[in-house]
Enzyme design. Structure first.
Site, PDB file in Angstrom:
ATOM      1  N   ASP A 298    -128.369  -3.034  70.171  1.00  0.00           N
ATOM      2  CA  ASP A 298    -126.987  -3.790  70.213  1.00  0.00           C
ATOM      3  C   ASP A 298    -126.589  -3.707  71.685  1.00  0.00           C
ATOM      4  OD1 ASP A 298    -124.953  -5.226  68.731  1.00  0.00           O
ATOM      5  OD2 ASP A 298    -123.684  -3.818  69.816  1.00  0.00           O
TER       6      ASP A 298
HETATM    7  N1  LIG Z   1    -131.134 -14.564  77.319  1.00  0.00           N
HETATM    8  C1  LIG Z   1    -130.247 -13.884  77.500  1.00  0.00           C
HETATM    9  N2  LIG Z   1    -129.790 -13.147  76.188  1.00  0.00           N
HETATM   10  C2  LIG Z   1    -128.915 -12.090  76.215  1.00  0.00           C
HETATM   11  C3  LIG Z   1    -128.289 -11.857  77.614  1.00  0.00           C
HETATM   12  N3  LIG Z   1    -127.247 -10.891  77.410  1.00  0.00           N
HETATM   13  C4  LIG Z   1    -127.158 -10.619  75.900  1.00  0.00           C
HETATM   14  N4  LIG Z   1    -128.089 -11.478  75.444  1.00  0.00           N
HETATM   15  C5  LIG Z   1    -128.452 -11.466  74.081  1.00  0.00           C
HETATM   16  C6  LIG Z   1    -129.240 -10.567  73.416  1.00  0.00           C
HETATM   17  C7  LIG Z   1    -128.880 -10.277  71.979  1.00  0.00           C
HETATM   18  O1  LIG Z   1    -129.411 -11.359  71.157  1.00  0.00           O
HETATM   19  C8  LIG Z   1    -127.178 -10.817  72.224  1.00  0.00           C
HETATM   20  C9  LIG Z   1    -126.493  -9.626  72.046  1.00  0.00           C
HETATM   21  O2  LIG Z   1    -125.863  -9.445  70.887  1.00  0.00           O
HETATM   22  P1  LIG Z   1    -126.142  -8.424  69.746  1.00  0.00           P
HETATM   23  O3  LIG Z   1    -126.526  -7.349  70.379  1.00  0.00           O
HETATM   24  O4  LIG Z   1    -125.463  -8.315  68.678  1.00  0.00           O
HETATM   25  O5  LIG Z   1    -127.705  -9.206  69.002  1.00  0.00           O
HETATM   26  P2  LIG Z   1    -127.751 -10.398  67.976  1.00  0.00           P
HETATM   27  O6  LIG Z   1    -126.608 -10.575  67.298  1.00  0.00           O
HETATM   28  O7  LIG Z   1    -128.305 -11.403  68.690  1.00  0.00           O
HETATM   29  O8  LIG Z   1    -129.114  -9.920  67.511  1.00  0.00           O
HETATM   30  P3  LIG Z   1    -129.245  -8.475  66.327  1.00  0.00           P
HETATM   31  O9  LIG Z   1    -127.994  -7.880  65.826  1.00  0.00           O
HETATM   32  O10 LIG Z   1    -130.218  -7.803  67.100  1.00  0.00           O
HETATM   33  O11 LIG Z   1    -130.047  -9.401  65.017  1.00  0.00           O
HETATM   34  O12 LIG Z   1    -127.219 -11.448  73.145  1.00  0.00           O
HETATM   35  C10 LIG Z   1    -128.816 -12.390  78.777  1.00  0.00           C
HETATM   36  O13 LIG Z   1    -128.187 -12.062  79.941  1.00  0.00           O
HETATM   37  N5  LIG Z   1    -129.859 -13.227  78.539  1.00  0.00           N
END
Ligand SMILES: Nc1nc2c(ncn2[C@H]2C[C@H](O)[C@@H](COP(=O)(O)OP(=O)(O)OP(=O)(O)O)O2)c(=O)[nH]1
Length: 180
Positions: free
Chosen positions: A68
């Protein structure tokens, strides 16, 4: 081979680019149920909640990796923006400011478990208004904590950085390579 318990395309591409074999699976954990206001507490409990959800779905025949990430600026936790207005608001908080991007990862196999909590601190210059408008219109901010893209929109504005870019992108892969 490991199970990446994440819907994140960024996390998948980080593993792929590092040559780590993985299968990407989704796991249902609602981070909105968390009431932690301290960023490190939030990401830790979110990562552990995702791990618990994944393990109950898939077991540990394959090791599971979850993570996260949150952005923090001016003492606020900046998560994924719901719409363009919120994305603009989150990015304005980061413009010309010190921003810490915190990622907690949890890795669990039948024989071992690792947890890593890292942060990368950026000092950003003021974001150019036109550049910011174009970025918002591009939609590239969707699905990214704080609507931030350190390898994209934010890159030209980095005045200083302390920590790993992979951590800021959501998966501190250099640590994972030591665990495998
Ligand atoms: N390409 C890119 N992505 C980023 C950056 N900073 C954060 N992220 C993405 C990574 C994660 O997909 C998201 C952070 O949100 P979360 O940790 O809640 O994950 P998310 O909901 O996307 O997926 P998940 O919970 O792991 O199923 O933001 C960045 O600088 N560049």
């Amino acid at each position: 081979m490991l199970l990446l318990g994440s819907s994140s395309p960024t996390r998948a591409s980080i593993l792929k680019n590092s040559g780590i074999a993985f299968k990407q699976v989704g796991c249902d954990f609602d981070e909105d149920t968390l009431e932690y206001t301290v960023p490190k507490d939030f990401v830790y409990h979110a990562a552990m909640g995702k791990m618990q959800a994944c393990e109950s779905c898939f077991g540990l025949d394959l090791p599971i990796l979850c993570a996260d990430t949150v952005v923090t600026a001016h003492g606020k936790i900046l998560r994924k923006a719901k719409d363009e207005a919120e994305a603009l608001e989150l990015l304005k908080l980061q413009s010309g400011s010190d921003v810490a991007i915190i990622t907690c990862m949890a890795y669990k196999s039948k024989s071992k478990m690792f947890i890593d909590l890292s942060q990368t601190v950026y000092r950003f210059a003021e974001f150019d208004e036109t550049d910011l408008k174009n970025y918002i219109e591009s939609g590239e901010w969707r699905g990214k904590a704080g609507a931030c893209m350190v390898e994209g929109f934010c890159k030209p504005y980095i005045k200083s950085v302390e920590g790993l870019e992979s951590c800021a992108m959501g998966l501190t892969v250099e640590k994972i390579l030591r665990w495998l």
